[in-house]
Design a protein around this motif. Structure first.
Motif, PDB file in Angstrom:
ATOM      1  N   ASN A 225      62.627   0.851  -6.475  1.00 53.79           N
ATOM      2  CA  ASN A 225      63.824   0.187  -5.976  1.00 53.79           C
ATOM      3  C   ASN A 225      63.897  -1.485  -6.601  1.00 53.79           C
ATOM      4  N   GLY A 226      64.672  -2.081  -5.765  1.00 54.38           N
ATOM      5  CA  GLY A 226      64.797  -3.620  -6.287  1.00 54.38           C
ATOM      6  C   GLY A 226      63.467  -4.458  -5.831  1.00 54.38           C
ATOM      7  N   THR A 227      62.708  -4.110  -4.731  1.00 54.47           N
ATOM      8  CA  THR A 227      61.739  -4.818  -4.414  1.00 54.47           C
ATOM      9  C   THR A 227      60.589  -4.497  -5.340  1.00 54.47           C
ATOM     10  N   ALA A 228      60.626  -3.022  -6.027  1.00 55.89           N
ATOM     11  CA  ALA A 228      59.471  -3.095  -7.069  1.00 55.89           C
ATOM     12  C   ALA A 228      59.844  -3.958  -8.246  1.00 55.89           C
ATOM     13  N   ALA A 229      61.093  -3.902  -8.525  1.00 55.06           N
ATOM     14  CA  ALA A 229      61.377  -4.584  -9.723  1.00 55.06           C
ATOM     15  C   ALA A 229      61.339  -6.240  -9.604  1.00 55.06           C
ATOM     16  N   ASN A 230      61.352  -6.580  -8.504  1.00 51.01           N
ATOM     17  CA  ASN A 230      61.166  -7.955  -8.184  1.00 51.01           C
ATOM     18  C   ASN A 230      59.475  -8.433  -8.216  1.00 51.01           C
ATOM     19  N   MET A 231      58.807  -7.601  -7.780  1.00 53.06           N
ATOM     20  CA  MET A 231      57.445  -7.723  -7.642  1.00 53.06           C
ATOM     21  C   MET A 231      56.822  -7.513  -9.002  1.00 53.06           C
ATOM     22  N   ALA A 232      57.303  -6.892  -9.800  1.00 52.90           N
ATOM     23  CA  ALA A 232      57.093  -6.320 -11.293  1.00 52.90           C
ATOM     24  C   ALA A 232      57.332  -7.813 -12.305  1.00 52.90           C
ATOM     25  N   MET A 233      58.310  -8.246 -12.062  1.00 49.86           N
ATOM     26  CA  MET A 233      58.785  -9.537 -12.686  1.00 49.86           C
ATOM     27  C   MET A 233      57.898 -10.741 -12.356  1.00 49.86           C
TER      28      MET A 233
END
Length: 436
Positions: A225-233
């Motif tokens: 989800n978006g939280t995972a994407a934000n954390m990866a970035m």
């Protein structure tokens, strides 16, 4: 079952598993030749020991139903009792509990392995195995319950630790310091050169850690989800910024941009963004990375000032980096989360884990030392603990020398000239011991 989220968590678990061999290479390249294999083994053996303990009782202590005070789970899931392949987290749509348990198992595996770098070159392998068995049981499993289980007291206090700043890095860093104080300094500390024997291995290990850390951090969202994407970035941003922050500090302080500094700076950034990355924006991640890189670069020198022999700077990188990331989330968190109240909560989380882990880790190290002895003998330490405890060496240096000599042409001497004792064909004086 949510298939996409399940696949994401399983892949993330595999990435986190890869971090432990990556850590082994990172640490293994930083030590001298005579203990390189032992350093690899001190990390690698955690995959066996902690996996078994996790199945037997670790998962239940960390994520079982709370016993009532927010400190520990019950033993209702010993051997994964009551959990089947179809048991899901998150109600009707979630991931299998086994996927979550596997993912968290890999966190439990790498946390004691992080401590091994502080004790490089000088401890018995059997004593180390016993120490991490006790440590994960009495320190890691309870602290994981505090931080990540819904009934844990730090979780209920709303301490933000998305992927392990307190439970993993502060916990391991302060535990390593306690063990170092019990074991003592290496022979020749601050006197003999103790340079890394293979910087290419260090860089390889850093690359594997950086790669696996996307699973470590983004996977902690437990959903694609978006939280995972934000954390990866934010993981990428903070790590790159920390590497540059470390290099800038050591160029100003020591006059050079070192390969070891670049690798250490990257790891410092990975550590610092771990607790905070899901709660900050990219600019916050950039700031966290720069601060962590520069401050951790300064912090590794403290061992010389205070006289504790943290061989591979576990305290300076993991403890200090974990504290930086845990506290800065209180200042930089977005969406109205950050502020003085949250900073206070973060401080309670960081320092309560430090106090508990230091006290119990010191007692466990003392227990091991008083029973089977933690420290290697002086002869084993000087001669090399690879041979002493593993009956192997990382490199077959004798074989390499033999090939080189057999390929070299025999020296010519005039007829009738008597043979003289002197340098051998490689140019090394005979009977002179060479320390590699």
């Amino acid at each position: 079952m949510n298939g996409a989220d399940t696949a994401f968590v399983l892949i993330s678990a595999a990435l986190v598993m890869l971090m432990t061999p990556g850590l082994a290479f990172f640490y293994g390249g930083m030590v001298r030749v005579k203990s390189a294999l032992n350093m690899l083994m001190m990390s690698f053996v955690s995959l066996g020991i902690v996996t078994v303990l996790w199945v037997l009782f670790g998962y239940s202590l960390a994520f079982g139903d709370d016993v009532g005070v927010g400190l520990l789970g019950d033993l209702g899931h010993i051997g994964f009792k009551g959990i089947g392949p179809e048991t899901l987290t998150g109600g009707k749509e979630g991931i299998p509990v086994f996927a979550f348990a596997l993912f968290q198992m890999m966190f439990a595996v790498i946390t004691p392995a992080l401590m091994s770098g502080a004790l490089a070159d000088r401890v018995k392998f059997s004593a180390w195995a016993l120490f991490i068995t006790l440590w994960v049981s009495v320190v890691y499993f309870p602290v994981a319950h505090w931080v990540w289980q819904a009934d844990g007291w730090l979780f209920k206090l709303k301490v933000i630790d998305f992927a392990g700043g307190t439970a993993v890095h502060i916990n391991a860093g302060i535990g390593a310091l306690a063990a170092v104080l019990v074991v003592g300094k290496r022979i020749g500390f601050k006197k003999d050169p103790m340079r890394p024997h293979s910087l290419p291995l260090v860089v390889l290990g850093t690359g594997l850690l950086w790669f696996g850390w996307f699973g470590f951090n983004a996977g902690s969202a437990l959903a694609a989800n978006g939280t995972a994407a934000n954390m990866a970035m934010n993981t990428q941003v903070a790590t790159g910024a920390a590497m540059l922050g470390w290099l800038a500090y050591e160029r100003i302080r020591h006059g050079a941009f070192t390969t070891l500094g670049a690798a250490s700076g990257a790891v410092a950034g990975l550590v610092a963004i771990t607790p905070s990355g899901a709660a900050v924006n990219a600019f916050g991640a950039l700031l966290i990375g720069v601060v962590a890189g520069a401050v951790c670069s300064w912090a590794v020198s403290l061992k010389f000032r205070f006289g504790f022999d943290d061989s591979l700077d576990v305290v300076g990188v993991h403890l200090v980096g974990g504290v930086i990331g845990t506290l800065l989330v209180g200042l930089l968190a977005t969406d109205g989360v950050g502020g003085a109240t949250q900073l206070g909560r973060q401080a309670v989380g960081a320092f309560s884990v430090m106090a508990y882990s230091f006290a119990v880790s010191w007692l466990l190290a003392k227990l091991v030392d008083k029973t089977i002895g933690f420290r290697a003998t002086e002869d084993d330490e000087v001669g090399g603990i690879d041979q002493a405890f593993h009956a192997e060496t990382a490199y077959d240096l004798t074989g390499v020398g033999a090939v080189a000599r057999s390929a070299a042409p025999a020296p010519q001497r005039p007829a009738g000239t008597p043979e003289q004792a002197g340098p051998d064909q490689a140019g090394t004086p005979q009977n002179k011991k060479v320390d590699v």
